[in-house]
Design a protein around this motif. Structure first.
Motif, PDB file in Angstrom:
ATOM      1  N   TYR A  19       0.533  -4.941   0.129  1.00 39.47           N
ATOM      2  CA  TYR A  19       1.963  -4.895  -0.146  1.00 39.47           C
ATOM      3  C   TYR A  19       2.747  -5.242   1.117  1.00 39.47           C
ATOM      4  O   TYR A  19       2.388  -4.832   2.220  1.00 39.47           O
ATOM      5  CB  TYR A  19       2.362  -3.499  -0.616  1.00 39.47           C
ATOM      6  CG  TYR A  19       3.835  -3.339  -0.888  1.00 39.47           C
ATOM      7  CD1 TYR A  19       4.400  -3.817  -2.066  1.00 39.47           C
ATOM      8  CD2 TYR A  19       4.671  -2.700   0.032  1.00 39.47           C
ATOM      9  CE1 TYR A  19       5.762  -3.671  -2.321  1.00 39.47           C
ATOM     10  CE2 TYR A  19       6.030  -2.547  -0.217  1.00 39.47           C
ATOM     11  CZ  TYR A  19       6.569  -3.035  -1.396  1.00 39.47           C
ATOM     12  OH  TYR A  19       7.911  -2.898  -1.635  1.00 39.47           O
ATOM     13  N   TYR A  20       3.831  -5.996   0.920  1.00 38.93           N
ATOM     14  CA  TYR A  20       4.719  -6.276   2.052  1.00 38.93           C
ATOM     15  C   TYR A  20       6.140  -6.437   1.540  1.00 38.93           C
ATOM     16  O   TYR A  20       6.378  -6.677   0.354  1.00 38.93           O
ATOM     17  CB  TYR A  20       4.275  -7.535   2.808  1.00 38.93           C
ATOM     18  CG  TYR A  20       4.485  -8.835   2.056  1.00 38.93           C
ATOM     19  CD1 TYR A  20       5.602  -9.632   2.292  1.00 38.93           C
ATOM     20  CD2 TYR A  20       3.561  -9.273   1.110  1.00 38.93           C
ATOM     21  CE1 TYR A  20       5.789 -10.833   1.614  1.00 38.93           C
ATOM     22  CE2 TYR A  20       3.741 -10.465   0.424  1.00 38.93           C
ATOM     23  CZ  TYR A  20       4.853 -11.244   0.677  1.00 38.93           C
ATOM     24  OH  TYR A  20       5.046 -12.423  -0.007  1.00 38.93           O
ATOM     25  N   GLU A  21       7.085  -6.269   2.451  1.00 38.71           N
ATOM     26  CA  GLU A  21       8.482  -6.534   2.150  1.00 38.71           C
ATOM     27  C   GLU A  21       8.981  -7.625   3.090  1.00 38.71           C
ATOM     28  O   GLU A  21       8.500  -7.750   4.218  1.00 38.71           O
ATOM     29  CB  GLU A  21       9.312  -5.256   2.296  1.00 38.71           C
ATOM     30  CG  GLU A  21       8.923  -4.202   1.274  1.00 38.71           C
ATOM     31  CD  GLU A  21       9.733  -2.928   1.369  1.00 38.71           C
ATOM     32  OE1 GLU A  21       9.694  -2.152   0.404  1.00 38.71           O
ATOM     33  OE2 GLU A  21      10.400  -2.715   2.411  1.00 38.71           O
ATOM     34  N   VAL A  32       6.614 -10.689  12.113  1.00 40.12           N
ATOM     35  CA  VAL A  32       5.845  -9.698  11.369  1.00 40.12           C
ATOM     36  C   VAL A  32       6.004  -8.353  12.073  1.00 40.12           C
ATOM     37  O   VAL A  32       5.733  -8.245  13.273  1.00 40.12           O
ATOM     38  CB  VAL A  32       4.353 -10.074  11.292  1.00 40.12           C
ATOM     39  CG1 VAL A  32       3.552  -8.997  10.562  1.00 40.12           C
ATOM     40  CG2 VAL A  32       4.183 -11.425  10.592  1.00 40.12           C
ATOM     41  N   GLU A  40       4.005   3.509   6.945  1.00 42.08           N
ATOM     42  CA  GLU A  40       4.121   2.289   6.152  1.00 42.08           C
ATOM     43  C   GLU A  40       5.346   1.517   6.592  1.00 42.08           C
ATOM     44  O   GLU A  40       6.113   1.968   7.452  1.00 42.08           O
ATOM     45  CB  GLU A  40       4.196   2.630   4.667  1.00 42.08           C
ATOM     46  CG  GLU A  40       5.317   3.586   4.337  1.00 42.08           C
ATOM     47  CD  GLU A  40       5.217   4.103   2.914  1.00 42.08           C
ATOM     48  OE1 GLU A  40       5.935   3.559   2.063  1.00 42.08           O
ATOM     49  OE2 GLU A  40       4.423   5.034   2.654  1.00 42.08           O
ATOM     50  N   GLY A  41       5.540   0.343   5.986  1.00 46.83           N
ATOM     51  CA  GLY A  41       6.569  -0.573   6.447  1.00 46.83           C
ATOM     52  C   GLY A  41       7.998  -0.101   6.308  1.00 46.83           C
ATOM     53  O   GLY A  41       8.900  -0.694   6.907  1.00 46.83           O
ATOM     54  N   VAL A  59       8.935 -10.115   7.963  1.00 40.33           N
ATOM     55  CA  VAL A  59       7.901  -9.740   7.001  1.00 40.33           C
ATOM     56  C   VAL A  59       7.274  -8.430   7.469  1.00 40.33           C
ATOM     57  O   VAL A  59       6.836  -8.323   8.618  1.00 40.33           O
ATOM     58  CB  VAL A  59       6.827 -10.836   6.882  1.00 40.33           C
ATOM     59  CG1 VAL A  59       5.781 -10.440   5.855  1.00 40.33           C
ATOM     60  CG2 VAL A  59       7.460 -12.170   6.509  1.00 40.33           C
ATOM     61  N   PRO A  61       4.432  -5.708   6.469  1.00 35.84           N
ATOM     62  CA  PRO A  61       3.345  -5.264   5.604  1.00 35.84           C
ATOM     63  C   PRO A  61       3.069  -3.771   5.736  1.00 35.84           C
ATOM     64  O   PRO A  61       3.360  -3.154   6.759  1.00 35.84           O
ATOM     65  CB  PRO A  61       2.154  -6.067   6.124  1.00 35.84           C
ATOM     66  CG  PRO A  61       2.435  -6.204   7.599  1.00 35.84           C
ATOM     67  CD  PRO A  61       3.943  -6.327   7.710  1.00 35.84           C
ATOM     68  N   ASP A  62       2.509  -3.200   4.675  1.00 34.70           N
ATOM     69  CA  ASP A  62       1.797  -1.939   4.787  1.00 34.70           C
ATOM     70  C   ASP A  62       0.371  -2.299   5.191  1.00 34.70           C
ATOM     71  O   ASP A  62      -0.318  -3.038   4.455  1.00 34.70           O
ATOM     72  CB  ASP A  62       1.761  -1.194   3.453  1.00 34.70           C
ATOM     73  CG  ASP A  62       3.124  -0.654   3.021  1.00 34.70           C
ATOM     74  OD1 ASP A  62       4.060  -0.694   3.835  1.00 34.70           O
ATOM     75  OD2 ASP A  62       3.234  -0.219   1.869  1.00 34.70           O
ATOM     76  N   SER A  69      -0.689  -0.557   0.116  1.00 32.98           N
ATOM     77  CA  SER A  69      -1.820  -1.467   0.354  1.00 32.98           C
ATOM     78  C   SER A  69      -3.141  -0.717   0.255  1.00 32.98           C
ATOM     79  O   SER A  69      -3.270   0.394   0.800  1.00 32.98           O
ATOM     80  CB  SER A  69      -1.719  -2.108   1.742  1.00 32.98           C
ATOM     81  OG  SER A  69      -0.604  -2.952   1.834  1.00 32.98           O
TER      82      SER A  69
END
Length: 267
Positions: A19-21, A32, A40-41, A59, A61-62, A69
């Motif tokens: 998973y990412y935002e 990143v 987490e993110g 970007v 990510p978890d 993730s």
């Protein structure tokens, strides 16, 4: 004027659902951003939109086994270098060309590890609350069932006993959803205790911004100073009144600091 919104997505990296935002224009230089141990993110939700407004594609990510993730092969990472190699693979999966890597705590150590081992593949590194060597208690043992007898068994059996014929893969997924956070966090802290790239700092030839909160006791003066001495292209910042989580404690200051550094280093 409100900041742009982070949008969540999934991508497959190393055959794992990650998973990412993301926020910002896809044509802008990519950054990143990496979270702290066991987290987490979402820790970047204040800074990321501001970096996007400054002209960057952000970007977040978890990391595997964190947040939304899953871990690769259902095994948590046990070293900073594993996190770093994942970040390189993640950036490649998204088609990010020479991204800047920013992180805090174990995320900062990961950003530095990427810079040490993959400097030509990134544009810059922002290393917050980390150093070439970091110290900590050997907490990885707490991820083992013997450390807290019974807790994993209780969770495992609650899954096994309450599911039908879902198959071993789906059952393993359900197990992770119940027990994963403790395993990820304790192994992150073990990785922090084991982290040492001081002998490789000269290989981090990309621009590096090394940031430390003045109130953070996790990064000591000697390791910070030795990291500065070992890096060939480094800027430093010590933030008064800030501890171990600058992007949460002082997001406006961090956004200005990071965007200014990237403007000089990346554009």
């Amino acid at each position: 004027m409100s900041c742009p919104e982070l949008l969540g997505r999934y991508v497959t990296v190393d055959e794992t659902r990650i998973y990412y935002e993301a926020v910002g224009d896809s044509s802008d230089p990519p950054v990143v951003c990496l979270h702290t141990a066991g987290a987490e993110g979402r820790q970047w939700r204040y800074v990321a939109p501001q970096l996007a407004e400054a002209g960057y594609r952000v970007v977040v990510p978890d990391l595997p086994g964190h947040g939304k993730s899953y871990p690769v092969d259902w095994r948590v990472h046990t070293s900073i270098h594993e996190h770093a190699e994942f970040v390189v693979a993640f950036a490649a999966a998204l088609g990010l060309e020479r991204p800047a890597i920013a992180g805090c705590s174990i995320g900062g150590a990961t950003a530095l590890d990427v810079a040490v081992h993959h400097a030509p593949e990134i544009s810059a590194a922002v290393v917050m609350e980390a150093a070439g060597r970091t110290r900590g208690a050997a907490l990885g043992r707490f991820a083992h069932p013997h450390a807290c007898p019974g807790w994993q068994s209780v969770l495992d059996y609650s899954v096994i006993d309450s599911t039908g014929d879902v198959g071993p893969v789906r059952r393993e997924e359900l197990k992770w959803q119940h027990r994963g956070a403790q395993a990820a966090a304790t192994n992150d802290l073990q990785a922090w205790a084991d982290h040492d790239v001081t002998d490789r700092l000269a290989d981090a030839t990309c621009p590096v911004l090394l940031v430390r909160g003045a109130a953070d006791f996790f990064v000591q003066d000697d390791v910070f100073d030795r990291t500065v001495e070992g890096l060939p292209d480094v800027e430093t910042a010590v933030l008064d009144g800030v501890g171990h989580y600058p992007m949460m404690e002082a997001p406006d200051r961090v956004s200005t600091l990071v965007s200014g550094f990237l403007d000089d280093s990346v554009r």
